[in-house]
Design a protein around this motif. Structure first.
Motif, mmCIF file in Angstrom:
data_model
loop_
_atom_site.group_PDB
_atom_site.id
_atom_site.type_symbol
_atom_site.label_atom_id
_atom_site.label_comp_id
_atom_site.label_asym_id
_atom_site.label_seq_id
_atom_site.Cartn_x
_atom_site.Cartn_y
_atom_site.Cartn_z
ATOM 1 N N ALA A 127 9.915 89.204 -21.632
ATOM 2 C CA ALA A 127 10.594 90.027 -20.633
ATOM 3 C C ALA A 127 9.587 90.630 -19.665
ATOM 4 O O ALA A 127 9.819 90.663 -18.436
ATOM 5 N N ASP A 128 8.460 91.093 -20.175
ATOM 6 C CA ASP A 128 7.439 91.676 -19.311
ATOM 7 C C ASP A 128 6.865 90.631 -18.355
ATOM 8 O O ASP A 128 6.620 90.925 -17.183
ATOM 9 N N THR A 129 6.690 89.410 -18.845
ATOM 10 C CA THR A 129 6.164 88.335 -17.999
ATOM 11 C C THR A 129 7.135 87.970 -16.896
ATOM 12 O O THR A 129 6.760 87.878 -15.719
ATOM 13 N N VAL A 130 8.392 87.745 -17.260
ATOM 14 C CA VAL A 130 9.406 87.344 -16.278
ATOM 15 C C VAL A 130 9.587 88.432 -15.215
ATOM 16 O O VAL A 130 9.648 88.145 -14.015
ATOM 17 N N PHE A 131 9.647 89.689 -15.660
ATOM 18 C CA PHE A 131 9.854 90.770 -14.705
ATOM 19 C C PHE A 131 8.628 90.971 -13.819
ATOM 20 O O PHE A 131 8.757 91.319 -12.637
ATOM 21 N N ALA A 132 7.433 90.747 -14.354
ATOM 22 C CA ALA A 132 6.211 90.863 -13.555
ATOM 23 C C ALA A 132 6.195 89.803 -12.450
ATOM 24 O O ALA A 132 5.835 90.095 -11.295
ATOM 25 N N ALA A 183 7.461 101.303 -29.618
ATOM 26 C CA ALA A 183 7.696 100.559 -30.860
ATOM 27 C C ALA A 183 9.176 100.276 -31.124
ATOM 28 O O ALA A 183 9.532 99.133 -31.457
ATOM 29 N N PRO A 184 10.085 101.257 -30.991
ATOM 30 C CA PRO A 184 11.497 100.944 -31.241
ATOM 31 C C PRO A 184 12.055 99.886 -30.287
ATOM 32 O O PRO A 184 12.877 99.054 -30.694
ATOM 33 N N PHE A 185 11.617 99.912 -29.024
ATOM 34 C CA PHE A 185 12.102 98.949 -28.044
ATOM 35 C C PHE A 185 11.563 97.544 -28.327
ATOM 36 O O PHE A 185 12.219 96.542 -28.016
ATOM 37 N N VAL A 186 10.364 97.484 -28.906
ATOM 38 C CA VAL A 186 9.765 96.188 -29.251
ATOM 39 C C VAL A 186 10.410 95.607 -30.503
ATOM 40 O O VAL A 186 10.713 94.401 -30.567
ATOM 41 N N VAL A 227 18.814 96.345 -20.499
ATOM 42 C CA VAL A 227 18.208 97.627 -20.887
ATOM 43 C C VAL A 227 16.766 97.700 -20.392
ATOM 44 O O VAL A 227 16.320 98.749 -19.894
ATOM 45 N N PHE A 228 16.039 96.600 -20.504
ATOM 46 C CA PHE A 228 14.649 96.562 -20.057
ATOM 47 C C PHE A 228 14.556 96.866 -18.559
ATOM 48 O O PHE A 228 13.778 97.727 -18.131
ATOM 49 N N ILE A 229 15.372 96.192 -17.764
ATOM 50 C CA ILE A 229 15.326 96.370 -16.310
ATOM 51 C C ILE A 229 15.795 97.765 -15.924
ATOM 52 O O ILE A 229 15.176 98.439 -15.085
ATOM 53 N N VAL A 235 14.635 103.249 -13.930
ATOM 54 C CA VAL A 235 14.766 104.699 -14.109
ATOM 55 C C VAL A 235 13.386 105.348 -14.235
ATOM 56 O O VAL A 235 13.154 106.446 -13.716
ATOM 57 N N ALA A 236 12.459 104.659 -14.897
ATOM 58 C CA ALA A 236 11.138 105.239 -15.164
ATOM 59 C C ALA A 236 10.344 105.481 -13.890
ATOM 60 O O ALA A 236 9.667 106.507 -13.746
ATOM 61 N N VAL A 237 10.401 104.548 -12.948
ATOM 62 C CA VAL A 237 9.592 104.660 -11.727
ATOM 63 C C VAL A 237 9.917 105.926 -10.934
ATOM 64 O O VAL A 237 9.026 106.734 -10.641
ATOM 65 N N PRO A 238 11.192 106.174 -10.546
ATOM 66 C CA PRO A 238 11.479 107.413 -9.807
ATOM 67 C C PRO A 238 11.257 108.677 -10.631
ATOM 68 O O PRO A 238 10.907 109.732 -10.089
#
Length: 367
Positions: A261-266, A315-318, A345-347, A352-355
């Motif tokens: 997910a991190d790779t695709v979104f990057a 850790a819980p998300f992983v 949920v990842f996206i 949400v985290a950025v703002p």
């Protein structure tokens, strides 16, 4: 066969983890004598760097050495296949190690090394990704002209994904341990006991490193370690799909969800901003979480705390997708929709985290 698995747990796994642990300690001791084992001096200033002190980046040596030694412990029925994967991994390991020791190897060349290593496995073992658990398309996967490119894409994506998340202490190792254990549990449920043994061997190898790496980060996986772990895990997942037709490919994907997910979104994020898809940045999820902890909670000069704390937060998300992969190992449709749910949920979490971090950053200025 379950008694054989129990015996491996009792005797071999602890010994394998101990070898990995001691090998890491030896590398740390050698780095005190040979500072060049910490890589280039400008590594701490790289845009994606999350550490501020010289640290040995060749933890991959311990990983690869112990994995290769695992041939001695591997079940006799799959020793030949295991050895074939190790031989292919050698090329990838050496390319990653070159980068870790300061010889600049571009990301594209490293990805090319992953593809070449996968081709070696395909040639040596005569297998590739058999299916992606999608009707009609799976029929085409039996033909090499379709199956081989898909195999190269998946193995490169997983290997690169582990390299991308190798930024905070323990995160890549924790993800890999969870993936190894998950693949082992899926293998047991599918009746593939030998792969369960080998997957637990890999978990033991990484656990030995994890004990040294987390929480203080006194040794890193480096490119050699991250690419090696991702590559081997991807082929372990493929092996399960080859052996057990009832296992869902989407369940295997769930065990490797976070790095993929991190790779695709990057790639999406960089292409949208018209940047090179291979260019490093500081916008990976774990980097946002660590900066959020520094800016919003701990304070800016508390990175030594924020770094390992990021792993605990994530850790819980992983682990959650990996648990779902084990539970839904033979429920293809449910596993597919679970992948979509976790991706949403990842996206959403990222957006949400950025703002939220920007708002925290602006508060002192407004005051």
């Amino acid at each position: 066969m379950h008694s054989e698995v129990a015996q491996l747990f009792r005797y071999s796994l602890g010994f394998i983890a101990a070898i990995s642990f001691v090998a890491c300690l030896c590398i740390i001791a050698l780095a005190q004598v040979f500072p060049w084992l910490c890589g280039r001096r400008d590594d701490e200033n790289a845009v994606q760097s999350m550490h501020s002190r010289p640290t040995p980046r060749i933890g991959g040596v311990a990983i690869f050495f112990t994995l290769a030694l695992g041939v001695v412990f591997a079940p006799t029925t799959i020793v030949q296949s295991y050895l074939g994967v190790i031989i292919a991994t050698t090329l990838l390991f050496l390319v990653g190690l070159s980068e870790d020791l300061g010889f600049r190897v571009s990301p594209r060349r490293r990805l090319l090394a992953v593809c070449v290593a996968s081709l070696v496995v395909i040639v040596l073992l005569g297998v590739w990704l058999p299916r992606i658990s999608m009707p009609y398309f799976d029929l085409l996967m039996q033909y090499w002209i379709v199956g081989v490119p898909f195999t190269l894409l998946i193995t490169a994506g997983v290997a690169n994904g582990f390299n991308l998340i190798d930024g905070v202490n323990g995160l890549a190792a924790l993800t890999a341990i969870g993936a190894s254990v998950s693949i082992a549990l899926i293998s047991l449920q599918a009746g593939y006991d030998t792969m369960a043994m080998v997957s637990m061997m890999l978990a033991a190898v990484i656990f030995g490193f994890f004990l040294v790496n987390f929480p203080f980060g006194i040794i890193f996986l480096g490119d050699a370690g991250a690419y090696t772990i991702g590559f081997v895990l991807s082929w372990f997942g493929i092996a399960v799909l080859i052996d057990s037709s009832q296992v869902s490919a989407w369940a295997i994907l769930l065990t490797l969800f976070w790095p993929l997910a991190d790779t695709v979104f990057a790639i999406y994020r960089r292409s949208r901003s018209k940047k090179d898809a291979m260019a490093p940045d500081r916008l990976h999820f774990h980097q946002l979480v660590m900066r959020g902890l520094e800016i919003c909670i701990l304070g800016r000069k508390r990175r030594r705390i924020a770094n390992p704390l990021t792993t605990l937060v994530l850790a819980p998300f992983v682990i959650a997708p990996q648990v779902c992969g084990v539970l839904l190992w033979d429920h293809n449709r449910a596993a597919f929709f679970t992948v979509l749910a976790f991706l949403a949920v990842f996206i959403a979490s990222y957006l949400v985290a950025v703002p939220a971090i920007r708002a925290c950053r602006q508060r002192p200025q407004e005051a």
